[in-house]
Design a protein around this motif. Structure first.
Motif, PDB file in Angstrom:
ATOM      1  N   TRP A  62       0.841  -1.208   0.000  1.00 53.47           N
ATOM      2  CA  TRP A  62       0.000   0.000   0.000  1.00 53.47           C
ATOM      3  C   TRP A  62       0.875   1.256   0.000  1.00 53.47           C
ATOM      4  CZ3 TRP A  62       0.030   3.574   4.074  1.00 53.47           C
ATOM      5  CH2 TRP A  62      -0.796   4.683   3.854  1.00 53.47           C
TER       6      TRP A  62
ATOM      7  N   ARG B 223     -11.524  -2.397  10.050  1.00 50.80           N
ATOM      8  CA  ARG B 223     -10.091  -2.579  10.203  1.00 50.80           C
ATOM      9  C   ARG B 223      -9.882  -3.843  11.024  1.00 50.80           C
ATOM     10  NH1 ARG B 223     -10.040   0.748   6.720  1.00 50.80           N
ATOM     11  NH2 ARG B 223      -8.975   2.757   6.733  1.00 50.80           N
TER      12      ARG B 223
ATOM     13  N   CYS C 193      -9.343   9.205   1.823  1.00 52.75           N
ATOM     14  CA  CYS C 193      -9.624   9.188   0.386  1.00 52.75           C
ATOM     15  C   CYS C 193      -8.651  10.082  -0.386  1.00 52.75           C
ATOM     16  CB  CYS C 193     -11.048   9.675   0.167  1.00 52.75           C
ATOM     17  SG  CYS C 193     -11.504   9.785  -1.537  1.00 52.75           S
TER      18      CYS C 193
ATOM     19  N   ARG D  56       0.678   4.134  -2.766  1.00 54.10           N
ATOM     20  CA  ARG D  56       0.155   5.453  -2.354  1.00 54.10           C
ATOM     21  C   ARG D  56       1.188   6.541  -2.678  1.00 54.10           C
ATOM     22  NH1 ARG D  56      -4.707   7.661   0.689  1.00 54.10           N
ATOM     23  NH2 ARG D  56      -4.033   9.768   0.983  1.00 54.10           N
TER      24      ARG D  56
END
Ligand code: HEM
Length: 437
Positions: free
Chosen positions: A96, A317, A384, A100
């Motif tokens: 991730w 989560r 987001c 990102r």
């Protein structure tokens, strides 16, 4: 009992196992548990796993912001995995972080501003169609219209000219099926495979053309490099493109759907929006990011619509490490359920919570209120990426279309909700359009 378990501070909750999904029954379950046990509830899921429902704003913030590295994505995400592979929304840890970091620059304000013309073009397309519908005396299915707007916009923003040349070459939009809850569609695997083949062909044709001057998300994703200078491989690139499409269109489409519905029922809000559009966005030539920023009341309306109808209404989560929240411990492997929908409608946090009132978001001394119990875009490092893009697209949409078209409600009943991965109206919303003078 060991000394550790004696010290373990567990929130109150039922002793029987509790089934939890991402669906309407789960909303009822969580509301009932909250009414009985309070804002932090513990339970055991039928698979034996410990789960907490957390509705304390400070603890939600702590989990998503300060302690985010102690958590990975939780249950529910496996359903979207078949669509998104290991793209940004589902990946965790180093995978991730690398993606990102590579993708984030594509979402800088400066880059998003370059897509303003596409936003105008997509709003224009609706204006033409709505004018024709009025001439023919037809109603507007605003749910379909906002969906088409947002899908066209994200696809053109990603693929530029390849949208018309390749994606729409067959006439119908092959991505349109994504606006139904495609995670329940058994044929989805096949359809997704076909889409990925099409996207791969676009990528290969761009490579064979060499670096052309195109500006779109695909060009930025293909050029992105990690700290070692390597690019996304094809699989990762396809996962990230599918992620962008799925994350970027239904959420904004649903929000716009609710905005049209809410505004149609609140003439006083409509009047203020019209005033603001007249001064800040009087026509296509006035569509600039400065003018969009000046549309502070429109921003309030959008935020209030997102409070009442957060598209991502429930997410999860899983703790990988031991953690603690205000009064309780969180052992490793606990599933955490967080619901913007429930938090945003909690009476102690939002008085008269079901009432649509954009003034809740009124500026104080010219600035947005801080630290509201509000998280439609999540919070923290996994917040987001498309928040700015979506506010801009929604402001352009409302700023250009509301001054031209008046929409009247056809049905007085409140639309029922469909609570899947996204919150949406259970039935399409129909509105009666007319031209403003
Ligand atoms: C009203 C519109 C939108 C809402 C309410 C929304 C909401 C969210 C939420 C709640 C998350 C976090 C989910 C989680 O962590 O479990 C998220 C992540 C994400 N969103 Fe949005 N979104 C919207 C529009 C968009 C748009 C337009 C784009 C792209 C153009 C986009 C791209 C993403 C991406 C890439 C992520 C993953 C970020 C990460 O995990 O690092 N979203 N969104």
């Amino acid at each position: 009992m060991t000394a550790t378990s004696l010290a373990f501070r567990r929130p109150p909750g039922p002793s029987q196992p509790v089934p939890l999904g991402i669906d309407a029954e789960t909303l009822d379950t969580l509301l009932a548990l909250r009414a009985e046990y309070g804002d932090t509830v513990s339970m055991v899921r039928p698979n034996g796993r410990l789960a907490y429902f957390i509705n304390e704003p400070a603890d939600v913030r702590r989990i998503l912001v300060k302690r985010h590295s102690r958590y990975i994505k939780g249950p529910g995400f496996e359903r979207v995995k078949m669509l998104l592979g290991n793209g940004l929304i589902v990946s965790d840890g180093d995978v991730w972080r690398r993606s990102r970091t590579m993708i984030q620059p594509a979402f800088s304000r400066q880059k998003v501003h370059q897509l303003l013309r596409v936003m105008v073009q997509c709003a224009d397309k609706l204006a033409t169609r709505w004018a024709a519908a009025i001439a023919a005396g037809q109603m507007i299915n605003i749910t379909e219209e906002t969906s088409e707007f947002a899908l066209d916009l994200i696809l053109i923003s990603i693929f530029g000219d390849d949208y018309d040349a390749t994606i729409m070459a067959g006439g119908d939009n092959p991505f349109a099926f994504l606006s139904r809850d495609s995670t329940r569609d058994l044929g989805v695997v096949l359809k997704v495979r076909k889409l990925r083949e099409m996207l791969l062909a676009i990528i290969e044709s761009r490579r064979s053309r060499g670096g052309d001057e195109t500006f779109d998300f695909l060009a930025m994703y293909m050029a992105a490099t990690d700290k070692d200078g390597s690019h996304f491989n094809d699989k990762d690139l396809l996962d990230e493109l599918m992620t962008l499409i799925v994350a970027g269109f239904e959420t904004s489409a649903n929000t716009l759907n609710w905005v049209w519905y809410l505004v149609a029922g609140h003439p006083e809000v409509e009047a203020r929006l019209l005033d603001e559009a007249a001064s800040s966005m009087p026509g296509v030539d006035a569509v600039t990011h400065e003018n969009a920023t000046a549309m502070t009341y429109t921003q309030q309306v959008l935020e209030e619509a997102l409070r009442l109808y957060p598209p991502v209404w429930l997410f999860t989560r899983r703790s990988r490490d031991v953690d603690e929240v205000t009064d309780y411990d969180v052992p490793p492997g606990t599933d955490i359920y967080l619901s913007p929908y429930i938090l945003h409608r909690t009476e102690t946090l939002w008085p008269d919570p079901d009432r649509f009132d954009p003034d809740r978001f009124a500026l104080v001394d010219g600035k947005p209120k801080k630290d509201l119990p509000y998280f439609p875009f999540s919070l923290g490092p996994r917040r987001c990426l498309g928040e700015y893009f979506s506010f801009l697209e929604m402001k352009v949409h409302i700023g250009l279309l509301l001054p031209r078209f008046r929409m009247a409600l056809v049905d007085d009943a409140d639309p029922e909700l469909e609570l899947g991965i996204n919150l949406r109206a259970a039935r399409d919303i129909m509105l009666r359009p007319s031209l403003r003078d």
